[in-house]
Scaffold this motif. Structure first.
Motif, mmCIF file in Angstrom:
data_model
loop_
_atom_site.group_PDB
_atom_site.id
_atom_site.type_symbol
_atom_site.label_atom_id
_atom_site.label_comp_id
_atom_site.label_asym_id
_atom_site.label_seq_id
_atom_site.Cartn_x
_atom_site.Cartn_y
_atom_site.Cartn_z
ATOM 1 N N GLU A 32 0.813 -1.220 0.000
ATOM 2 C CA GLU A 32 0.000 0.000 0.000
ATOM 3 C C GLU A 32 0.846 1.270 0.000
ATOM 4 O OE1 GLU A 32 -3.676 1.646 -0.479
ATOM 5 O OE2 GLU A 32 -3.202 -0.487 -0.412
ATOM 6 N N HIS A 53 5.173 3.517 -7.258
ATOM 7 C CA HIS A 53 4.790 2.731 -8.441
ATOM 8 C C HIS A 53 6.042 2.194 -9.139
ATOM 9 C CE1 HIS A 53 2.725 1.341 -11.952
ATOM 10 N NE2 HIS A 53 1.569 1.852 -11.559
ATOM 11 N N LYS A 76 1.841 7.550 -6.862
ATOM 12 C CA LYS A 76 1.558 6.944 -5.558
ATOM 13 C C LYS A 76 2.738 7.178 -4.604
ATOM 14 C CE LYS A 76 0.911 2.368 -3.523
ATOM 15 N NZ LYS A 76 1.337 0.980 -3.719
ATOM 16 N N TYR A 94 -3.672 7.358 -2.790
ATOM 17 C CA TYR A 94 -2.269 7.099 -3.149
ATOM 18 C C TYR A 94 -1.450 8.389 -3.078
ATOM 19 C CZ TYR A 94 -3.367 2.408 -5.023
ATOM 20 O OH TYR A 94 -3.744 1.097 -5.179
#
Length: 242
Positions: A139, A143, A184, A222
């Motif tokens: 989480e 990326h 993110k 994100y």
């Protein structure tokens, strides 16, 4: 038996200006192959084995090469939709295999096509392929494909596409969501981009379309993992809906 190798060869050949030109192929034959593939992958939940065969035989790479090397206006809807349908799967292994074909450069070219359906197939394919990398992270991790898209100026091209007057709403929404996903847990360095992308995402968190609503909220979550992005999101006492 599905003639995978023959289809790959035919998709790899240049389109002949003169009928019967040696080593070339009729455009109609390519369109028929793509229509066959579109039909094959219409049922998104099934046919992942066929998707694997499509990649292994070289068909997917032939389409990527086409998007990268052809004049953009020579690309037809059937070409782009065949590839887009290939990317519509929840199988991360397939999506990661597609990423290894270096597809982003060619798919970004589709955003410059005059046909909005081809633009849509391009932006959808980028979203679907990045999902394979995103799903492999925790989480809070950044990326894994960010450098691959950023190194070819892809983020800027997607942002420019989002801001075009003639880009339709669905494509604008998907473009903003993609940028949110790529950033993110990472600051959007370009301040104008940060403000406009976050503003757009905030405007669609209660969209009538369920996917847009859910994906825009996820993109904001994100982005909010970075403090600078978070401060921009929380302006005007905005709270990301759950």
């Amino acid at each position: 038996m599905i003639p995978w190798i023959e289809m790959c060869k035919d998709l790899s050949k240049p389109i002949g200006i003169v009928c019967g030109q040696e080593g070339s192929i009729d455009l109609q034959r390519q369109i028929e192959i793509c229509e066959y593939l579109i039909e094959m992958f219409k049922d998104y939940a099934k046919n992942d084995e066929y998707r694997k065969r499509c990649i292994k035989s070289g068909i997917a790479k032939s389409l990527v090469n086409m998007f990268e090397n052809w004049k953009v206006e020579d690309i037809k809807e059937q070409h782009s939709l065949a590839f887009r349908n290939l990317t519509v799967t929840d199988n991360n292994e397939i999506l990661q295999c597609l990423f290894t074909l270096n597809p982003f450069k060619g798919l970004l070219n589709l955003l410059n096509h005059s046909n909005s359906n081809i633009q849509s197939s391009g932006i959808d394919s980028i979203f679907n392929i990045q999902k394979g990398g995103l799903n492999s992270t925790s989480e809070s991790e950044i990326h894994p494909y960010f450098d691959a898209i950023a190194s070819i100026g892809g983020i800027g091209k997607i942002y420019e596409f989002m801001n075009r007057n003639n880009t339709n709403k669905d494509c604008k929404d998907t473009a903003a969501i993609i940028i949110g996903f790529f950033y993110k847990a990472r600051k959007i360095e370009n301040v104008e981009m940060m403000i406009n992308v976050i503003k757009h995402l905030k405007s669609i968190v209660n969209d009538q379309d369920e996917w847009t609503q859910s994906a825009s909220r996820k993109a904001l979550r994100y982005l909010a993992q970075n403090l600078d992005n978070k401060n921009e999101i929380e302006k005007d006492d905005f709270v990301i809906p759950t």
